[in-house]
Scaffold this motif. Structure first.
Motif, PDB file in Angstrom:
ATOM      1  N   ASN A  81       0.867  -1.176   0.000  1.00  0.00           N
ATOM      2  CA  ASN A  81       0.000   0.000   0.000  1.00  0.00           C
ATOM      3  C   ASN A  81       0.907   1.230   0.000  1.00  0.00           C
ATOM      4  O   ASN A  81       2.130   1.100  -0.183  1.00  0.00           O
ATOM      5  N   ALA A  82       0.357   2.405   0.164  1.00  0.00           N
ATOM      6  CA  ALA A  82       1.143   3.636   0.073  1.00  0.00           C
ATOM      7  C   ALA A  82       2.202   3.738   1.165  1.00  0.00           C
ATOM      8  O   ALA A  82       3.141   4.533   1.048  1.00  0.00           O
ATOM      9  N   ASN A  83       2.082   2.923   2.205  1.00  0.00           N
ATOM     10  CA  ASN A  83       3.003   3.025   3.343  1.00  0.00           C
ATOM     11  C   ASN A  83       4.115   1.991   3.332  1.00  0.00           C
ATOM     12  O   ASN A  83       4.991   2.026   4.196  1.00  0.00           O
ATOM     13  N   GLY A  84       4.087   1.051   2.386  1.00  0.00           N
ATOM     14  CA  GLY A  84       5.182   0.096   2.347  1.00  0.00           C
ATOM     15  C   GLY A  84       4.817  -1.248   1.747  1.00  0.00           C
ATOM     16  O   GLY A  84       3.711  -1.455   1.232  1.00  0.00           O
ATOM     17  N   THR A  85       5.770  -2.171   1.859  1.00  0.00           N
ATOM     18  CA  THR A  85       5.665  -3.516   1.279  1.00  0.00           C
ATOM     19  C   THR A  85       5.794  -4.557   2.377  1.00  0.00           C
ATOM     20  O   THR A  85       6.663  -4.440   3.251  1.00  0.00           O
ATOM     21  N   SER A  86       4.962  -5.576   2.334  1.00  0.00           N
ATOM     22  CA  SER A  86       4.969  -6.615   3.367  1.00  0.00           C
ATOM     23  C   SER A  86       6.077  -7.634   3.128  1.00  0.00           C
ATOM     24  O   SER A  86       6.749  -7.633   2.093  1.00  0.00           O
ATOM     25  N   GLU A  87       6.232  -8.520   4.075  1.00  0.00           N
ATOM     26  CA  GLU A  87       7.036  -9.714   3.856  1.00  0.00           C
ATOM     27  C   GLU A  87       6.369 -10.554   2.770  1.00  0.00           C
ATOM     28  O   GLU A  87       5.187 -10.374   2.459  1.00  0.00           O
ATOM     29  N   GLY A  88       7.106 -11.483   2.196  1.00  0.00           N
ATOM     30  CA  GLY A  88       6.554 -12.295   1.126  1.00  0.00           C
ATOM     31  C   GLY A  88       5.875 -13.554   1.635  1.00  0.00           C
ATOM     32  O   GLY A  88       6.209 -14.077   2.697  1.00  0.00           O
ATOM     33  N   LYS A  89       4.906 -14.032   0.875  1.00  0.00           N
ATOM     34  CA  LYS A  89       4.244 -15.304   1.139  1.00  0.00           C
ATOM     35  C   LYS A  89       4.431 -16.185  -0.086  1.00  0.00           C
ATOM     36  O   LYS A  89       4.025 -15.819  -1.197  1.00  0.00           O
ATOM     37  N   SER A  90       5.055 -17.352   0.086  1.00  0.00           N
ATOM     38  CA  SER A  90       5.377 -18.232  -1.036  1.00  0.00           C
ATOM     39  C   SER A  90       4.368 -19.367  -1.158  1.00  0.00           C
ATOM     40  O   SER A  90       3.674 -19.719  -0.191  1.00  0.00           O
ATOM     41  N   ILE A  91       4.288 -19.945  -2.349  1.00  0.00           N
ATOM     42  CA  ILE A  91       3.481 -21.147  -2.523  1.00  0.00           C
ATOM     43  C   ILE A  91       4.177 -22.296  -1.800  1.00  0.00           C
ATOM     44  O   ILE A  91       5.382 -22.251  -1.537  1.00  0.00           O
ATOM     45  N   ASP A  92       3.419 -23.324  -1.442  1.00  0.00           N
ATOM     46  CA  ASP A  92       3.967 -24.407  -0.624  1.00  0.00           C
ATOM     47  C   ASP A  92       5.040 -25.204  -1.356  1.00  0.00           C
ATOM     48  O   ASP A  92       6.018 -25.653  -0.760  1.00  0.00           O
ATOM     49  N   ALA A  93       4.860 -25.406  -2.660  1.00  0.00           N
ATOM     50  CA  ALA A  93       5.820 -26.181  -3.443  1.00  0.00           C
ATOM     51  C   ALA A  93       5.813 -25.662  -4.868  1.00  0.00           C
ATOM     52  O   ALA A  93       4.832 -25.063  -5.335  1.00  0.00           O
ATOM     53  N   ALA A  94       6.920 -25.879  -5.569  1.00  0.00           N
ATOM     54  CA  ALA A  94       7.024 -25.412  -6.951  1.00  0.00           C
ATOM     55  C   ALA A  94       5.920 -26.026  -7.816  1.00  0.00           C
ATOM     56  O   ALA A  94       5.532 -27.184  -7.618  1.00  0.00           O
ATOM     57  N   VAL A  95       5.422 -25.251  -8.768  1.00  0.00           N
ATOM     58  CA  VAL A  95       4.381 -25.733  -9.665  1.00  0.00           C
ATOM     59  C   VAL A  95       5.030 -26.159 -10.980  1.00  0.00           C
ATOM     60  O   VAL A  95       5.901 -25.470 -11.514  1.00  0.00           O
ATOM     61  N   ALA A  96       4.620 -27.312 -11.489  1.00  0.00           N
ATOM     62  CA  ALA A  96       5.158 -27.829 -12.753  1.00  0.00           C
ATOM     63  C   ALA A  96       4.407 -27.188 -13.914  1.00  0.00           C
ATOM     64  O   ALA A  96       3.171 -27.237 -13.970  1.00  0.00           O
ATOM     65  N   VAL A  97       5.165 -26.594 -14.841  1.00  0.00           N
ATOM     66  CA  VAL A  97       4.563 -25.882 -15.964  1.00  0.00           C
ATOM     67  C   VAL A  97       5.049 -26.508 -17.271  1.00  0.00           C
ATOM     68  O   VAL A  97       6.249 -26.687 -17.482  1.00  0.00           O
ATOM     69  N   ALA A  98       4.115 -26.848 -18.145  1.00  0.00           N
ATOM     70  CA  ALA A  98       4.443 -27.401 -19.455  1.00  0.00           C
ATOM     71  C   ALA A  98       4.267 -26.322 -20.524  1.00  0.00           C
ATOM     72  O   ALA A  98       3.674 -25.272 -20.281  1.00  0.00           O
ATOM     73  N   ALA A  99       4.799 -26.580 -21.714  1.00  0.00           N
ATOM     74  CA  ALA A  99       4.625 -25.647 -22.822  1.00  0.00           C
ATOM     75  C   ALA A  99       3.139 -25.440 -23.094  1.00  0.00           C
ATOM     76  O   ALA A  99       2.356 -26.400 -23.086  1.00  0.00           O
TER      77      ALA A  99
END
Length: 463
Positions: free
Chosen positions: A320-338
């Motif tokens: 927001n206008a006052n700053g940036t939060s810590e990050g939240k990651s997905i639990d595990a990597a997602v497999a992406v195909a073409a």
């Protein structure tokens, strides 16, 4: 350079002007035969001096034409067509067909930059710090100046509503602007390099524009230097043996691009998409999202190719206008195909300050390190959805191409209120508080005459 209607050429001129403006201060004008020197508002000389000192830091702000705005919603005309020029011929004595120009009404909302400063009474009357109040004013003006310069590049009203749209957001949202996708290649990569500048200049030229200069993050400067290294061998030297100036590049259609100078080249406030960390006010910035999930599925518009197939990590930061939060990651990597897309579902924090947007970070294929990829507005609902089709690449940089300044500039800074101070009531404290303010917005009047090169690989990035 120009600032609030005052033209200056260098630091010595600014100093001389400031002295002239302040001459005769405190003298009763009635006792002077031919009047007295002009007395400016006390902040004007401060602004002039700060501008002179920061002209190499805030290149765009210090060269932008400033246009007075008369309301909080600034309106201007944008001419999109001068008339039908292909069908003007008539038979001898024939009647003429009327042709009309096309004008669209455009608006920008003025946004407000403010910082509160104060000096204690003890500091004002003591000799331990000379000119404490003046020093604080200079510091406040410099803070506002840097904030304006940063927002001119990175402001995005859809993500942080109190910001005006900068160059990147304006060009991204405009269908008329020229965009060139480097797809994770460096400036000097085979098939890119000088061809990029020729192609971008040609596209803008065909829209009746004439590019003049390039702005870029400082990390790209060495790549550009290496691209033109052969040209430097034939660049004239000054008397002290240094280069007079980095040589300009003339494109095939005749537009000449400048990569250095007081109004072109590397800018300290033009940032790359890099690592994102929590910053700003720890009490007023939003908390990290409660959860982030990712789901891959086929999509005909996907830009994930066979060479992109692999596992990807995502992290999301709330802003927001006052700053940036810590990050939240997905639990595990997602497999992406073409041919896939990845849909992120972001659940907002259960409490705390409201997030107005999210910064989406992603890894490279089969990587674990994540960097900024894109920014999006937060939904008013409990969850926000983001679809990644590999259009924006994380850990990359951009370049902005700007046209020549003409009678009617393609862009300017609309000012409802130039940089100034406003006293604030001191309540029960022994201090002199005041605000330093600027009310303005970037007005791009001809987006088709600007251009953007994006997804550029840089040293230290992900590509």
């Amino acid at each position: 350079m120009y600032f609030d209607g005052v033209s200056t050429s260098d630091e010595n001129d600014v100093e001389a002007l400031a002295k002239a403006l302040e001459a005769g201060y405190g003298t009763d004008s009635a006792t002077m035969v031919n009047g007295r020197a002009l007395i400016a508002e006390d902040l004007e000389s401060t602004v002039l001096n700060v501008v002179a000192q920061t002209k190499e830091d805030c290149k765009v702000l210090n060269t932008l034409k400033k246009t007075p705005a008369k309301s909080t919603v600034h309106e201007f005309n944008r001419r999109t067509d001068h008339g039908d020029w292909k069908h003007l011929s008539v038979p001898e004595g024939g009647s003429s067909r009327e042709t009309n120009q096309a004008i669209e009404r455009a608006t920008v909302r003025i946004k407000y930059l403010q910082t509160r400063r104060s000096v204690t009474k003890q500091m004002e009357v003591s000799d331990t710090f000379e000119g404490a109040y003046a020093s604080e004013k200079i510091s406040g003006v410099e803070t506002i100046t840097k904030g304006l310069e940063y927002m001119i590049f990175h402001g995005d009203s859809s993500v942080i509503p109190t910001e005006f749209d900068g160059f990147l957001a304006t060009l991204k949202k405009s269908e008329k602007s020229t965009k060139f996708d480097m797809r994770g290649n460096s400036i000097g990569a085979s098939g890119y390099g000088e061809k990029v500048f020729h192609e971008i200049a040609r596209q803008v030229y065909e829209k009746n524009g004439d590019l003049d200069k390039v702005m870029f993050p400082s990390v790209l400067a060495e790549d550009i230097l290496n691209l033109f290294s052969d040209r430097l061998r034939y660049t004239p030297l000054s008397n002290d043996g240094s280069f007079v100036q980095f040589p300009a590049f003339t494109t095939a259609i005749g537009s000449t691009l400048r990569f250095t100078g007081e109004d072109a080249g590397a800018d300290k406030f033009f940032k790359v998409k890099g690592k994102v960390v929590a910053d700003g006010s720890s009490t007023d910035r939003p908390k990290a999202p409660t959860s982030v999930t990712a789901q891959a599925a086929a999509d005909p518009n996907s830009k994930f190719k066979d060479s992109d197939a692999g596992d990807y990590m995502y992290t999301v930061h709330a802003v927001n206008a006052n700053g940036t939060s810590e990050g939240k990651s997905i639990d595990a990597a997602v497999a992406v195909a073409a041919g896939n897309k990845v849909t992120l579902t972001i659940t907002k924090a259960a409490d705390g300050p409201v997030a107005t947007g999210y910064i989406i970070c992603r890894s490279k294929k089969d990587g674990t390190e994540v960097m900024e990829m894109d920014s999006i507005p937060a939904s008013s609902e409990g969850t926000t959805t983001y679809v990644d089709i590999n259009e924006e690449l994380p850990g990359t940089a951009s370049m902005i191409f700007l046209p020549k300044t003409k009678i009617t500039p393609a862009y300017d800074l609309a000012q409802l209120l130039p940089v100034c101070t406003m006293p604030v009531y001191p309540t029960d404290k022994a201090e002199t508080p005041f605000l330093v303010m600027a009310y303005a917005a970037l007005a791009v009047k001809a987006p088709e005459h600007l251009a953007l090169a994006k997804n550029i690989a840089y040293q230290g990035g992900l590509y």
